[in-house]
Write a protein that holds these residues in place. Structure first.
Motif, PDB file in Angstrom:
ATOM      1  N   LEU A 128       1.706 -11.973  10.416  1.00 45.28           N
ATOM      2  CA  LEU A 128       2.513 -12.134   9.207  1.00 45.28           C
ATOM      3  C   LEU A 128       1.579 -12.538   8.079  1.00 45.28           C
ATOM      4  N   THR A 129       1.475 -11.703   7.045  1.00 41.68           N
ATOM      5  CA  THR A 129       0.529 -11.983   5.972  1.00 41.68           C
ATOM      6  C   THR A 129       1.143 -11.699   4.607  1.00 41.68           C
ATOM      7  N   ARG A 130       0.769 -12.519   3.651  1.00 43.16           N
ATOM      8  CA  ARG A 130       1.253 -12.309   2.277  1.00 43.16           C
ATOM      9  C   ARG A 130       0.604 -11.077   1.669  1.00 43.16           C
ATOM     10  N   GLY A 131      -0.647 -10.794   2.064  1.00 45.08           N
ATOM     11  CA  GLY A 131      -1.352  -9.667   1.487  1.00 45.08           C
ATOM     12  C   GLY A 131      -1.754  -9.934   0.054  1.00 45.08           C
ATOM     13  N   TYR A 132      -2.811 -10.738  -0.114  1.00 44.56           N
ATOM     14  CA  TYR A 132      -3.244 -11.122  -1.458  1.00 44.56           C
ATOM     15  C   TYR A 132      -3.443  -9.883  -2.333  1.00 44.56           C
ATOM     16  N   GLY A 133      -2.828  -9.913  -3.523  1.00 47.34           N
ATOM     17  CA  GLY A 133      -2.969  -8.794  -4.454  1.00 47.34           C
ATOM     18  C   GLY A 133      -2.101  -7.595  -4.131  1.00 47.34           C
ATOM     19  N   SER A 134      -1.261  -7.705  -3.104  1.00 49.51           N
ATOM     20  CA  SER A 134      -0.412  -6.572  -2.720  1.00 49.51           C
ATOM     21  C   SER A 134       0.784  -6.453  -3.647  1.00 49.51           C
ATOM     22  N   LYS A 135       1.457  -5.318  -3.564  1.00 45.69           N
ATOM     23  CA  LYS A 135       2.681  -5.093  -4.321  1.00 45.69           C
ATOM     24  C   LYS A 135       3.899  -5.143  -3.388  1.00 45.69           C
ATOM     25  N   ALA A 136       3.737  -5.832  -2.262  1.00 46.59           N
ATOM     26  CA  ALA A 136       4.805  -5.895  -1.264  1.00 46.59           C
ATOM     27  C   ALA A 136       5.938  -6.811  -1.690  1.00 46.59           C
ATOM     28  N   GLY A 137       5.691  -7.728  -2.636  1.00 43.23           N
ATOM     29  CA  GLY A 137       6.713  -8.688  -3.021  1.00 43.23           C
ATOM     30  C   GLY A 137       7.110  -9.542  -1.827  1.00 43.23           C
ATOM     31  N   LYS A 138       8.397  -9.787  -1.670  1.00 41.88           N
ATOM     32  CA  LYS A 138       8.868 -10.556  -0.515  1.00 41.88           C
ATOM     33  C   LYS A 138       8.732  -9.779   0.788  1.00 41.88           C
ATOM     34  N   GLY A 139       8.658  -8.426   0.672  1.00 43.78           N
ATOM     35  CA  GLY A 139       8.527  -7.603   1.872  1.00 43.78           C
ATOM     36  C   GLY A 139       9.851  -7.485   2.607  1.00 43.78           C
ATOM     37  N   PRO A 140       9.818  -7.103   3.894  1.00 41.99           N
ATOM     38  CA  PRO A 140       8.609  -6.836   4.666  1.00 41.99           C
ATOM     39  C   PRO A 140       8.162  -5.374   4.573  1.00 41.99           C
ATOM     40  N   LEU A 141       6.850  -5.181   4.592  1.00 42.03           N
ATOM     41  CA  LEU A 141       6.265  -3.852   4.721  1.00 42.03           C
ATOM     42  C   LEU A 141       5.405  -3.837   5.979  1.00 42.03           C
ATOM     43  N   LEU A 142       5.535  -2.788   6.762  1.00 41.76           N
ATOM     44  CA  LEU A 142       4.781  -2.658   8.007  1.00 41.76           C
ATOM     45  C   LEU A 142       3.609  -1.713   7.811  1.00 41.76           C
ATOM     46  N   VAL A 143       2.398  -2.184   8.115  1.00 40.58           N
ATOM     47  CA  VAL A 143       1.214  -1.319   8.059  1.00 40.58           C
ATOM     48  C   VAL A 143       1.292  -0.325   9.210  1.00 40.58           C
TER      49      VAL A 143
END
Length: 337
Positions: free
Chosen positions: A77-92
């Motif tokens: 579970l990661t925030r993903g620094y600099g990502s555009k996922a927002g609250k998510g969730p997005l699965l890689v």
């Protein structure tokens, strides 16, 4: 503004911020106003006390790999620094590894550990609940989780830089600490990162043990793993010896990367550092390749974290000849802890 100047000017506000962080900790601990939730699967947090790079991602990768190798189904579970996922969730996924959306570190974790699931989003609790419904999970790894108190953890691993474990000792906005040093009492273990020796018995480890005698202290350091390219080829360790290279990276501590190149026997004729998590553009690709041509260096060298971003941007380069030429000269230095 220079960080040291900012910290100096903002130092009077540090006690207020520290008090607010202590209050926040107590509210979560007592489940008053701020709720802390426990999952039905074990949670291991890997985090730190200070802002800046302490090598969390390589540690997450090694812990995830260890668990996967021992037949555990792991979800990071990661925030993903600099990502555009927002609250998510997005699965890689294999068909969804866009670093401009997901961030560089989630993609690097996914590509480094075969079989791991990586869920990106600032709402790590929501990501965990989604993962329990949609994925087969035995254990969760909470990346950068020490301050993420909304999710209870079974093991709290805190990374501290060996050279300066308390990063100057001042709490934001007067310094680099996210919380007061007293917050470390929540930890289950400490790892002093970038240790010069696994068996070092100097005062750093002893001082930490004296302050928190009930918490074990471990040592880790980054070591060279291999050299690769974006095609997936692995090269021998001696391949770079006496080669002229241009090094470039966008990481928190570029000096360590440059020193590793030198230790491998490279002639680093030029070194370019970008800000941490830098998103490369086509112009950067052109400029870096122009440096290579002018200098007549043999190769371009970068880090694995930069590699996943470059893989993404290179596929979007309009100039296919540039893409092909850059790809042929680009090598990735891979490390492990």
């Amino acid at each position: 503004m220079n960080p040291e100047l900012f910290f100096s000017l903002a130092r009077p506000l540090s006690p207020i911020y520290a008090s607010l962080m202590r209050l926040r900790e107590k509210l979560y601990d007592k489940n008053i106003l701020l709720k802390s939730h426990r999952l039905d699967k074990p949670v291991i947090s890997i985090g730190n006390l200070s802002m800046g790079g302490t090598g969390k991602t390589p540690h997450v990768i090694e812990i995830a790999r260890f668990l996967v190798d021992n037949s555990f189904k792991v979800c990071v579970l990661t925030r993903g620094y600099g990502s555009k996922a927002g609250k998510g969730p997005l699965l890689v996924k294999d068909d969804f590894k866009d670093t401009s959306i997901l961030g560089d570190e989630p993609v690097l974790i996914y590509e480094s550990v075969k079989g791991v699931n990586v869920v990106v989003g600032s709402n790590r609790l929501g990501g965990a609940i989604w993962a329990r419904k949609n994925l087969d999970v035995d254990v969760f790894l909470l990346d950068d989780g020490f301050q993420h108190l909304a999710l209870r953890r079974d093991i709290d691993i805190v990374l501290l830089p060996y050279e300066d474990p308390f990063s100057g000792g001042r709490v934001f906005p007067g310094g680099y600490l996210r919380e007061p040093i007293s917050a470390l009492k929540r930890a289950n273990c400490f790892i002093l990162t970038s240790s010069p020796d696994f068996y070092d018995k100097k005062y750093v480890k002893d001082e930490l043990q004296d302050m928190f005698p009930h918490i074990p202290v471990f040592l880790s350091k980054k070591i060279f793993k291999n050299i690769s390219n974006l095609k997936g080829d692995i090269l021998s360790p001696g391949f770079l010896e006496a080669k002229n290279v241009i090094g470039f990276c966008g990481i928190a501590k570029p000096k360590g990367f440059k020193n590793t190149l030198i230790e491998l026997g490279c002639n680093v004729i030029k070194f370019v550092s970008f800000k941490d998590h830098y998103e490369y553009k086509e112009k950067d690709i052109k400029d870096i390749y122009e440096m290579l041509k002018i200098s007549k260096a043999h190769f371009l060298m970068t880090t694995s974290k930069d590699g996943v971003k470059l893989d993404n941007i290179l596929k979007q380069v309009n100039n296919k000849e540039l893409y092909k030429s850059f790809l042929e000269k680009l090598l990735i230095l891979n490390i492990k802890v």
